[in-house]
Design a protein around this motif. Structure first.
Motif, PDB file in Angstrom:
ATOM      1  N   ILE A   1       0.518  -1.245  -0.038  1.00  0.00           N
ATOM      2  CA  ILE A   1      -0.220   0.036   0.000  1.00  0.00           C
ATOM      3  C   ILE A   1       0.634   1.383   0.525  1.00  0.00           C
ATOM      4  CG2 ILE A   1      -1.529   1.495   1.101  1.00  0.00           C
ATOM      5  CD1 ILE A   1      -2.182  -1.036   2.193  1.00  0.00           C
ATOM      6  N   ALA A   2       2.131   1.640   0.804  1.00  0.00           N
ATOM      7  CA  ALA A   2       2.445   2.081   1.233  1.00  0.00           C
ATOM      8  C   ALA A   2       3.328   2.910  -0.675  1.00  0.00           C
ATOM      9  CB  ALA A   2       3.910   2.230   2.124  1.00  0.00           C
ATOM     10  N   LYS A   3       3.678   1.687  -1.592  1.00  0.00           N
ATOM     11  CA  LYS A   3       3.790   1.922  -2.942  1.00  0.00           C
ATOM     12  C   LYS A   3       3.117   2.251  -3.472  1.00  0.00           C
ATOM     13  CE  LYS A   3       7.443  -1.140  -1.861  1.00  0.00           C
ATOM     14  NZ  LYS A   3       8.890  -2.751  -2.164  1.00  0.00           N
ATOM     15  N   MET A   4       2.609   2.538  -3.113  1.00  0.00           N
ATOM     16  CA  MET A   4       1.312   3.087  -4.961  1.00  0.00           C
ATOM     17  C   MET A   4       1.001   4.724  -3.992  1.00  0.00           C
ATOM     18  SD  MET A   4      -1.935   0.637  -3.238  1.00  0.00           S
ATOM     19  CE  MET A   4      -1.867  -1.418  -3.999  1.00  0.00           C
ATOM     20  N   VAL A   5       1.323   5.050  -2.964  1.00  0.00           N
ATOM     21  CA  VAL A   5       1.393   6.485  -2.662  1.00  0.00           C
ATOM     22  C   VAL A   5       2.493   6.771  -3.134  1.00  0.00           C
ATOM     23  CG1 VAL A   5       1.909   8.075  -0.421  1.00  0.00           C
ATOM     24  CG2 VAL A   5       1.383   5.886   0.265  1.00  0.00           C
ATOM     25  N   PRO A   6       1.843   8.443  -4.421  1.00  0.00           N
ATOM     26  CA  PRO A   6       3.191   8.660  -4.753  1.00  0.00           C
ATOM     27  C   PRO A   6       3.990   9.784  -4.624  1.00  0.00           C
ATOM     28  CG  PRO A   6       1.160   9.869  -5.397  1.00  0.00           C
ATOM     29  CD  PRO A   6       0.700   8.630  -4.305  1.00  0.00           C
ATOM     30  N   THR A   7       4.911   9.530  -4.935  1.00  0.00           N
ATOM     31  CA  THR A   7       6.583   9.873  -4.426  1.00  0.00           C
ATOM     32  C   THR A   7       7.218  11.515  -3.861  1.00  0.00           C
ATOM     33  OG1 THR A   7       7.756   9.775  -6.704  1.00  0.00           O
ATOM     34  CG2 THR A   7       7.551   8.009  -5.517  1.00  0.00           C
ATOM     35  N   THR A   8       6.131  12.068  -4.061  1.00  0.00           N
ATOM     36  CA  THR A   8       6.057  13.678  -4.434  1.00  0.00           C
ATOM     37  C   THR A   8       6.295  13.991  -2.839  1.00  0.00           C
ATOM     38  OG1 THR A   8       4.241  14.379  -5.581  1.00  0.00           O
ATOM     39  CG2 THR A   8       5.023  15.677  -4.095  1.00  0.00           C
ATOM     40  N   LEU A   9       7.156  14.724  -3.023  1.00  0.00           N
ATOM     41  CA  LEU A   9       7.879  15.271  -0.871  1.00  0.00           C
ATOM     42  C   LEU A   9       6.461  15.547  -0.821  1.00  0.00           C
ATOM     43  CD1 LEU A   9      10.072  14.709   0.553  1.00  0.00           C
ATOM     44  CD2 LEU A   9      10.658  17.530  -0.114  1.00  0.00           C
ATOM     45  N   ASN A  10       6.656  14.985   0.909  1.00  0.00           N
ATOM     46  CA  ASN A  10       4.937  15.843   1.805  1.00  0.00           C
ATOM     47  C   ASN A  10       4.480  15.219   1.213  1.00  0.00           C
ATOM     48  OD1 ASN A  10       7.208  16.743   3.800  1.00  0.00           O
ATOM     49  ND2 ASN A  10       7.831  18.760   2.998  1.00  0.00           N
ATOM     50  N   ILE A  11       3.784  14.829   0.125  1.00  0.00           N
ATOM     51  CA  ILE A  11       2.806  14.634   0.122  1.00  0.00           C
ATOM     52  C   ILE A  11       1.394  14.218   1.192  1.00  0.00           C
ATOM     53  CG2 ILE A  11       2.552  12.578  -0.355  1.00  0.00           C
ATOM     54  CD1 ILE A  11       0.695  12.929  -3.328  1.00  0.00           C
ATOM     55  N   LYS A  12      -0.032  14.553   1.177  1.00  0.00           N
ATOM     56  CA  LYS A  12      -1.036  14.385   2.359  1.00  0.00           C
ATOM     57  C   LYS A  12      -1.000  13.163   1.776  1.00  0.00           C
ATOM     58  CE  LYS A  12      -0.268  18.149   4.142  1.00  0.00           C
ATOM     59  NZ  LYS A  12       1.434  18.169   6.068  1.00  0.00           N
ATOM     60  N   LEU A  13      -1.857  12.261   2.463  1.00  0.00           N
ATOM     61  CA  LEU A  13      -2.511  11.535   2.261  1.00  0.00           C
ATOM     62  C   LEU A  13      -4.465  11.507   1.134  1.00  0.00           C
ATOM     63  CD1 LEU A  13      -2.948   8.667   5.486  1.00  0.00           C
ATOM     64  CD2 LEU A  13      -1.547   8.536   2.626  1.00  0.00           C
ATOM     65  N   ASP A  14      -4.896  12.777   1.483  1.00  0.00           N
ATOM     66  CA  ASP A  14      -6.071  13.455   0.608  1.00  0.00           C
ATOM     67  C   ASP A  14      -4.839  13.201  -1.007  1.00  0.00           C
ATOM     68  OD1 ASP A  14      -7.931  13.166   2.544  1.00  0.00           O
ATOM     69  OD2 ASP A  14      -7.376  15.151   2.923  1.00  0.00           O
ATOM     70  N   ASP A  15      -3.993  13.648  -0.818  1.00  0.00           N
ATOM     71  CA  ASP A  15      -3.287  14.357  -2.478  1.00  0.00           C
ATOM     72  C   ASP A  15      -3.273  12.784  -3.018  1.00  0.00           C
ATOM     73  OD1 ASP A  15      -4.403  17.280  -2.293  1.00  0.00           O
ATOM     74  OD2 ASP A  15      -2.249  17.346  -1.444  1.00  0.00           O
ATOM     75  N   ALA A  16      -2.778  11.758  -2.221  1.00  0.00           N
ATOM     76  CA  ALA A  16      -2.193  10.177  -2.840  1.00  0.00           C
ATOM     77  C   ALA A  16      -2.757  10.027  -3.697  1.00  0.00           C
ATOM     78  CB  ALA A  16      -1.595   9.946  -1.439  1.00  0.00           C
ATOM     79  N   LEU A  17      -4.053   9.684  -2.357  1.00  0.00           N
ATOM     80  CA  LEU A  17      -5.636   9.061  -2.456  1.00  0.00           C
ATOM     81  C   LEU A  17      -6.070   9.985  -4.452  1.00  0.00           C
ATOM     82  CD1 LEU A  17      -7.629   8.866   0.858  1.00  0.00           C
ATOM     83  CD2 LEU A  17      -6.711   6.694  -1.267  1.00  0.00           C
ATOM     84  N   THR A  18      -6.225  11.094  -4.271  1.00  0.00           N
ATOM     85  CA  THR A  18      -6.231  11.677  -5.588  1.00  0.00           C
ATOM     86  C   THR A  18      -5.563  11.620  -6.696  1.00  0.00           C
ATOM     87  OG1 THR A  18      -7.281  13.777  -4.284  1.00  0.00           O
ATOM     88  CG2 THR A  18      -7.101  13.932  -7.143  1.00  0.00           C
ATOM     89  N   GLU A  19      -3.877  11.260  -6.308  1.00  0.00           N
ATOM     90  CA  GLU A  19      -3.630  11.173  -7.551  1.00  0.00           C
ATOM     91  C   GLU A  19      -3.008   9.352  -8.652  1.00  0.00           C
ATOM     92  OE1 GLU A  19       0.785  13.579  -7.176  1.00  0.00           O
ATOM     93  OE2 GLU A  19      -0.887  14.641  -6.242  1.00  0.00           O
ATOM     94  N   SER A  20      -3.042   9.183  -7.141  1.00  0.00           N
ATOM     95  CA  SER A  20      -2.989   7.277  -7.622  1.00  0.00           C
ATOM     96  C   SER A  20      -4.334   6.235  -7.124  1.00  0.00           C
ATOM     97  CB  SER A  20      -2.118   6.548  -5.476  1.00  0.00           C
ATOM     98  OG  SER A  20      -2.025   5.282  -6.151  1.00  0.00           O
ATOM     99  N   VAL A  21      -4.283   5.992  -8.266  1.00  0.00           N
ATOM    100  CA  VAL A  21      -5.665   5.787  -8.954  1.00  0.00           C
ATOM    101  C   VAL A  21      -5.747   3.831  -8.475  1.00  0.00           C
ATOM    102  CG1 VAL A  21      -6.654   4.261 -10.761  1.00  0.00           C
ATOM    103  CG2 VAL A  21      -5.894   6.786 -10.955  1.00  0.00           C
ATOM    104  N   ALA A  22      -4.458   3.561  -8.061  1.00  0.00           N
ATOM    105  CA  ALA A  22      -4.218   1.907  -7.402  1.00  0.00           C
ATOM    106  C   ALA A  22      -4.253   2.216  -5.463  1.00  0.00           C
ATOM    107  CB  ALA A  22      -2.560   1.416  -7.242  1.00  0.00           C
ATOM    108  N   LEU A  23      -4.166   2.990  -5.273  1.00  0.00           N
ATOM    109  CA  LEU A  23      -4.303   3.785  -4.456  1.00  0.00           C
ATOM    110  C   LEU A  23      -5.599   3.908  -4.067  1.00  0.00           C
ATOM    111  CD1 LEU A  23      -3.277   3.893  -0.667  1.00  0.00           C
ATOM    112  CD2 LEU A  23      -2.772   6.529  -1.732  1.00  0.00           C
ATOM    113  N   GLN A  24      -6.439   4.731  -4.867  1.00  0.00           N
ATOM    114  CA  GLN A  24      -7.593   4.475  -4.785  1.00  0.00           C
ATOM    115  C   GLN A  24      -8.889   3.550  -4.691  1.00  0.00           C
ATOM    116  OE1 GLN A  24     -10.508   6.932  -7.953  1.00  0.00           O
ATOM    117  NE2 GLN A  24      -9.969   8.875  -6.271  1.00  0.00           N
ATOM    118  N   GLU A  25      -8.290   2.604  -5.337  1.00  0.00           N
ATOM    119  CA  GLU A  25      -8.791   1.317  -6.306  1.00  0.00           C
ATOM    120  C   GLU A  25      -9.261   0.927  -4.782  1.00  0.00           C
ATOM    121  OE1 GLU A  25      -7.589  -0.629  -9.933  1.00  0.00           O
ATOM    122  OE2 GLU A  25      -8.558   1.081 -10.590  1.00  0.00           O
ATOM    123  N   ALA A  26      -7.777   0.410  -4.106  1.00  0.00           N
ATOM    124  CA  ALA A  26      -7.161  -1.038  -3.058  1.00  0.00           C
ATOM    125  C   ALA A  26      -8.257   0.043  -1.490  1.00  0.00           C
ATOM    126  CB  ALA A  26      -5.853  -0.504  -2.210  1.00  0.00           C
TER     127      ALA A  26
END
Length: 158
Positions: free
Chosen positions: A11-36
């Motif tokens: 799951i952690a590897k689904m989070v984009p590598t953008t420095l200091n990204i917030k989880l809400d932004d990660a869920l928006t940017e990562s389709v795989a994370l959003q699906e999971a």
């Protein structure tokens, strides 16, 4: 929650590598994370818990010369705790302390410490003994003649 490390790592590897990204932004940017998040209740619980913890202070830090200045005893205003060295510190970080309207000062300046040491030595050469800890902190005359008039050039930190 009981989740194997391998699942958390996936799951952690689904989070984009953008420095200091917030989880809400990660869920928006990562389709795989959003699906999971949407399909797996355990992932949803994990991320919902992580969102509640996001941005909280992770550990206690003590600044070598940090002092909180308050109009009332700190025990009346903020939670306090003792460090392993028996130092009493606030349980809030400096940002929270300042948002509360309290003043956090860092009284650290090696040049200033050198000046104080040199001053003590000069006074000793004149035959007097001065201990810095004996200087009263409630010296109204100094406050009126120096600080009230803004004559603080060379006073650290200004």
């Amino acid at each position: 929650m009981d989740m194997p490390y391998s699942d958390v790592d996936r799951i952690a590897k689904m989070v984009p590598t953008t420095l200091n990204i917030k989880l809400d932004d990660a869920l928006t940017e990562s389709v795989a994370l959003q699906e999971a998040y949407q399909k797996d209740p355990q992932v949803k619980q994990l991320l919902d818990t992580a969102r509640k913890l996001e941005g909280l202070v992770r550990n206690s830090g003590v600044h070598a010369a940090g002092v909180v200045i308050s109009p009332r005893p700190l025990i009346e205003l903020v939670p306090l705790h003792k460090t392993k060295n028996d130092e009493i510190v606030t349980a809030f970080d400096m940002v929270a302390i300042e948002k509360m309207g309290l003043l956090k000062m860092d009284f650290l300046g090696l040049t200033t410490l050198t000046i104080l040491d040199d001053t003590q030595k000069l006074i000793a050469q004149k035959g007097a003994n001065l201990k810095l800890e004996d200087i009263p902190l409630e010296d109204n005359e100094t406050y009126e003649k120096v600080f009230h008039k803004g004559l603080t050039s060379g006073v650290f930190p200004v």
